[in-house]
Design a protein around this motif. Structure first.
Motif, PDB file in Angstrom:
ATOM      1  N   ALA A  10      14.254   6.196   8.139  1.00 33.14           N
ATOM      2  CA  ALA A  10      13.933   7.514   7.575  1.00 33.14           C
ATOM      3  C   ALA A  10      14.951   8.562   8.014  1.00 33.14           C
ATOM      4  O   ALA A  10      15.300   9.460   7.235  1.00 33.14           O
ATOM      5  N   ALA A  11      15.453   8.461   9.232  1.00 33.70           N
ATOM      6  CA  ALA A  11      16.464   9.412   9.713  1.00 33.70           C
ATOM      7  C   ALA A  11      17.806   9.189   9.017  1.00 33.70           C
ATOM      8  O   ALA A  11      18.516  10.147   8.709  1.00 33.70           O
ATOM      9  N   LEU A  12      18.145   7.935   8.752  1.00 33.46           N
ATOM     10  CA  LEU A  12      19.417   7.635   8.088  1.00 33.46           C
ATOM     11  C   LEU A  12      19.401   7.988   6.609  1.00 33.46           C
ATOM     12  O   LEU A  12      20.434   8.349   6.040  1.00 33.46           O
TER      13      LEU A  12
ATOM     14  N   ALA B  16      14.916   5.246  -0.914  1.00 31.22           N
ATOM     15  CA  ALA B  16      14.455   3.856  -0.932  1.00 31.22           C
ATOM     16  C   ALA B  16      15.613   2.905  -1.219  1.00 31.22           C
ATOM     17  O   ALA B  16      15.731   1.850  -0.590  1.00 31.22           O
ATOM     18  N   HIS B  17      16.486   3.281  -2.151  1.00 28.94           N
ATOM     19  CA  HIS B  17      17.649   2.443  -2.455  1.00 28.94           C
ATOM     20  C   HIS B  17      18.590   2.363  -1.249  1.00 28.94           C
ATOM     21  O   HIS B  17      19.112   1.299  -0.925  1.00 28.94           O
TER      22      HIS B  17
ATOM     23  N   ARG C  97       0.835  -1.206   0.000  1.00 26.59           N
ATOM     24  CA  ARG C  97       0.000   0.000   0.000  1.00 26.59           C
ATOM     25  C   ARG C  97       0.871   1.259   0.000  1.00 26.59           C
ATOM     26  O   ARG C  97       0.396   2.333   0.309  1.00 26.59           O
ATOM     27  N   GLY C  98       2.126   1.075  -0.300  1.00 30.42           N
ATOM     28  CA  GLY C  98       3.061   2.178  -0.215  1.00 30.42           C
ATOM     29  C   GLY C  98       3.921   1.999   1.021  1.00 30.42           C
ATOM     30  O   GLY C  98       3.956   0.921   1.619  1.00 30.42           O
ATOM     31  N   HIS C  99       4.634   3.041   1.383  1.00 29.02           N
ATOM     32  CA  HIS C  99       5.587   3.000   2.482  1.00 29.02           C
ATOM     33  C   HIS C  99       5.014   2.282   3.695  1.00 29.02           C
ATOM     34  O   HIS C  99       3.940   2.606   4.174  1.00 29.02           O
ATOM     35  N   GLY C 100       5.739   1.278   4.163  1.00 32.23           N
ATOM     36  CA  GLY C 100       5.280   0.541   5.332  1.00 32.23           C
ATOM     37  C   GLY C 100       5.940  -0.814   5.433  1.00 32.23           C
ATOM     38  O   GLY C 100       6.781  -1.189   4.618  1.00 32.23           O
ATOM     39  N   ILE C 101       5.550  -1.565   6.459  1.00 24.24           N
ATOM     40  CA  ILE C 101       6.116  -2.878   6.726  1.00 24.24           C
ATOM     41  C   ILE C 101       4.993  -3.909   6.659  1.00 24.24           C
ATOM     42  O   ILE C 101       3.954  -3.742   7.293  1.00 24.24           O
TER      43      ILE C 101
ATOM     44  N   ASP D 214       9.645   2.099  15.197  1.00 20.85           N
ATOM     45  CA  ASP D 214      10.978   2.638  15.482  1.00 20.85           C
ATOM     46  C   ASP D 214      11.958   2.306  14.362  1.00 20.85           C
ATOM     47  O   ASP D 214      12.797   3.141  14.000  1.00 20.85           O
ATOM     48  N   LEU D 215      11.849   1.113  13.797  1.00 15.17           N
ATOM     49  CA  LEU D 215      12.704   0.730  12.672  1.00 15.17           C
ATOM     50  C   LEU D 215      12.455   1.650  11.479  1.00 15.17           C
ATOM     51  O   LEU D 215      13.403   2.152  10.855  1.00 15.17           O
ATOM     52  N   GLN D 216      11.191   1.901  11.174  1.00 17.12           N
ATOM     53  CA  GLN D 216      10.861   2.822  10.074  1.00 17.12           C
ATOM     54  C   GLN D 216      11.414   4.221  10.340  1.00 17.12           C
ATOM     55  O   GLN D 216      11.975   4.857   9.435  1.00 17.12           O
ATOM     56  N   ASP D 217      11.246   4.711  11.546  1.00 22.71           N
ATOM     57  CA  ASP D 217      11.742   6.047  11.895  1.00 22.71           C
ATOM     58  C   ASP D 217      13.263   6.117  11.772  1.00 22.71           C
ATOM     59  O   ASP D 217      13.812   7.104  11.285  1.00 22.71           O
ATOM     60  N   TRP D 218      13.945   5.059  12.212  1.00 17.46           N
ATOM     61  CA  TRP D 218      15.401   5.009  12.160  1.00 17.46           C
ATOM     62  C   TRP D 218      15.888   5.024  10.704  1.00 17.46           C
ATOM     63  O   TRP D 218      16.804   5.769  10.358  1.00 17.46           O
TER      64      TRP D 218
END
Length: 139
Positions: free
Chosen positions: A68-70, A90-91, A13-17, A62-66
């Motif tokens: 995104a910060a990197l 994304a790459h 559905r787009g960005h997500g896990i 938290d994994l997604q946030d991490w």
């Protein structure tokens, strides 16, 4: 030794896990191979795979946030942006995670730990159809 292989289509559905554990285990159960090794390979460079905790959803957030910060979505930081501002991040996020996993199979199911699941990490904003090659070898 026996082998089996399939390609699973995963609609995101787009960005997500996205939890793939049940889908993969369902396919494994149909293969009549009780013990072996499953190799999972995602045929994309802007999404990835991980084995991660399945009990507390805050771990995944938290994994997604991490990630995104990197690898933030900031077009000024990157040369490559042919498909939009989420393209190069994304790459990079995919490089930090994995596009393939090897998981033992026991009793016709992945031998994951109690609190583990297999996830596809969609690093792009738009929905995609991702292809996951699953190869099983065993007895």
């Amino acid at each position: 030794m026996r082998q089996a292989q399939t390609v699973l289509q995963v609609a995101t559905r787009g960005h997500g896990i996205h939890d793939l554990t049940a889908t993969i285990d369902d396919w494994l159960a149909d293969q009549d191979i009780a013990t072996g090794l499953a190799t999972l390979f995602l045929q994309h460079t802007s999404a990835s795979l991980t084995v991660q905790e399945n009990a507390d959803p805050d771990v995944l957030r938290d994994l997604q946030d991490w990630l995104a910060a990197l690898a933030p979505e900031d077009p000024r930081r990157y040369r490559h942006g042919a498909e939009g501002p989420d393209d190069m991040p994304a790459h990079l996020r995919s490089v930090l995670t994995q596009t393939s996993l090897a998981i033992p199979v026991s009793g016709g199911r992945m031998a994951l730990g109690t609190w583990q699941a297999v996830y596809l990490l969609e690093h792009r904003r738009q929905p995609h159809r991702r292809r996951l090659v699953v190869h099983l070898a065993g007895t």
